[in-house]
Design a protein around this motif. Structure first.
Motif, PDB file in Angstrom:
ATOM      1  N   SER A 101       0.823  -1.209   0.000  1.00  0.00           N
ATOM      2  CA  SER A 101       0.000   0.000   0.000  1.00  0.00           C
ATOM      3  C   SER A 101       0.850   1.250   0.000  1.00  0.00           C
ATOM      4  O   SER A 101       0.425   2.307   0.423  1.00  0.00           O
TER       5      SER A 101
ATOM      6  N   TYR B  51      -1.831   5.375   9.421  1.00  0.00           N
ATOM      7  CA  TYR B  51      -2.275   4.211   8.681  1.00  0.00           C
ATOM      8  C   TYR B  51      -3.775   4.288   8.437  1.00  0.00           C
ATOM      9  O   TYR B  51      -4.515   4.949   9.168  1.00  0.00           O
ATOM     10  N   SER B  52      -4.221   3.575   7.425  1.00  0.00           N
ATOM     11  CA  SER B  52      -5.625   3.658   7.006  1.00  0.00           C
ATOM     12  C   SER B  52      -6.592   3.331   8.124  1.00  0.00           C
ATOM     13  O   SER B  52      -7.679   3.909   8.217  1.00  0.00           O
ATOM     14  N   SER B  53      -6.184   2.411   8.986  1.00  0.00           N
ATOM     15  CA  SER B  53      -7.089   1.982  10.055  1.00  0.00           C
ATOM     16  C   SER B  53      -6.955   2.853  11.295  1.00  0.00           C
ATOM     17  O   SER B  53      -7.617   2.620  12.307  1.00  0.00           O
ATOM     18  N   GLY B  54      -6.110   3.868  11.223  1.00  0.00           N
ATOM     19  CA  GLY B  54      -5.848   4.679  12.393  1.00  0.00           C
ATOM     20  C   GLY B  54      -4.818   4.002  13.281  1.00  0.00           C
ATOM     21  O   GLY B  54      -4.696   2.783  13.284  1.00  0.00           O
ATOM     22  N   ASN B  55      -4.065   4.774  14.003  1.00  0.00           N
ATOM     23  CA  ASN B  55      -3.041   4.171  14.861  1.00  0.00           C
ATOM     24  C   ASN B  55      -2.745   5.074  16.051  1.00  0.00           C
ATOM     25  O   ASN B  55      -3.012   6.277  16.022  1.00  0.00           O
ATOM     26  N   THR B  61      -2.812   9.876  18.865  1.00  0.00           N
ATOM     27  CA  THR B  61      -3.639   9.054  17.995  1.00  0.00           C
ATOM     28  C   THR B  61      -3.779   9.752  16.653  1.00  0.00           C
ATOM     29  O   THR B  61      -4.115  10.937  16.603  1.00  0.00           O
ATOM     30  N   GLN B  63      -5.565   9.595  12.753  1.00  0.00           N
ATOM     31  CA  GLN B  63      -6.655   9.037  11.977  1.00  0.00           C
ATOM     32  C   GLN B  63      -6.563   9.521  10.537  1.00  0.00           C
ATOM     33  O   GLN B  63      -6.106  10.634  10.278  1.00  0.00           O
ATOM     34  N   ASN B  65      -8.978   9.817   6.979  1.00  0.00           N
ATOM     35  CA  ASN B  65     -10.280   9.716   6.324  1.00  0.00           C
ATOM     36  C   ASN B  65     -10.061   9.991   4.842  1.00  0.00           C
ATOM     37  O   ASN B  65      -9.999  11.135   4.414  1.00  0.00           O
ATOM     38  N   ARG B  66      -9.931   8.910   4.068  1.00  0.00           N
ATOM     39  CA  ARG B  66      -9.636   9.068   2.642  1.00  0.00           C
ATOM     40  C   ARG B  66     -10.819   9.665   1.884  1.00  0.00           C
ATOM     41  O   ARG B  66     -10.650  10.437   0.952  1.00  0.00           O
TER      42      ARG B  66
END
Lengths: 118, 110
Positions: A101, B51-55, B61, B63, B65-66
């Motif tokens: 990715s 990361y896409s899933s949040g980390n 933290t 986040q 949001n594409r």
């Protein structure tokens, strides 16, 4: 390990003078970059070198030239300095890793060179 | 319009507060996202990738949001040492083009 080193730390030039900013990294990174940072503008990419022997223009290359001397060293040259080139210049390096990715490389920056052109 | 936009702040918060920064990007080809921290008159340093899933990394933290093309950074339990400028960074697919936001300044007060 020193990381990324830059010389000089400060420089004052007169319009029309030339100079070379030096950058070296000891992390065995393939990729190196030159940025300039101006108030309210963020860092802008001037040139980059994806690997030894290659260089490419970034967002603001006009008025600059670069040389990737070897894997460690990447220099930035101002042939005829102008007041608009007054800025803070940062060199950076990274080890590019590409996964499914995209890349998640970290860029390591040098301490910067503060350049004033009168 | 800038490719990467951040609220310049400054954000002035007391110790222990929770503070959030947003960053919007305009190019949908953007693929990799990062938050860097820059102390006054110092070089930027990576705070965290996004990361896409949040980390999450300790009190921080991130986040992504594409769909709305923005990323965020949340700092919980702010410390005096968190005072710095936070740079949103976007990397484009397939190349080395890296776009830095102008940064958001944070001041944490005792």
């Amino acid at each position: 390990n020193a990381g990324v080193t830059q010389t000089p730390k400060f420089q004052v030039l007169k319009t029309g003078q030339s100079m070379t900013l030096q950058c070296a990294q000891d992390m065995n990174h393939n990729s190196m970059y030159w940025y300039r940072q101006d108030p309210g503008m963020g860092l802008r990419l001037i040139y980059y070198s994806a690997s030894e022997g290659t260089t490419d223009k970034g967002e603001v290359p006009n008025g600059y030239n670069v040389s990737r001397l070897n894997k460690r060293e990447f220099s930035l040259r101002l042939e005829s300095a102008a007041p608009s080139q007054t800025s803070v210049y940062f060199c950076a390096s990274s080890e590019e890793t590409f996964g499914g990715s995209g890349s998640y490389n970290e860029q390591f920056f040098g301490p910067g060179t503060r350049l004033t052109v009168l | 319009r800038k490719e990467v936009e951040q609220d310049p702040g400054p954000f002035n918060v007391p110790e222990g507060a929770t503070v959030a920064f947003n960053c919007t990007y305009s190019n949908s080809a953007s693929q990799s996202f990062f938050w860097y921290r820059q102390d006054c008159r110092k070089e930027p340093k990576l705070l965290m990738s996004v990361y896409s899933s949040g980390n999450e990394d300790g009190r921080f933290t991130a986040q992504l949001n594409r769909a709305s093309q923005y990323i965020s950074l949340l700092i919980r339990d702010s410390k005096l040492s968190d005072s710095a400028t936070y740079l949103c960074v976007v990397r484009y697919t397939g190349g080395f083009k890296t776009i830095f936001g102008a940064g958001t300044r944070l001041f944490v007060k005792a």
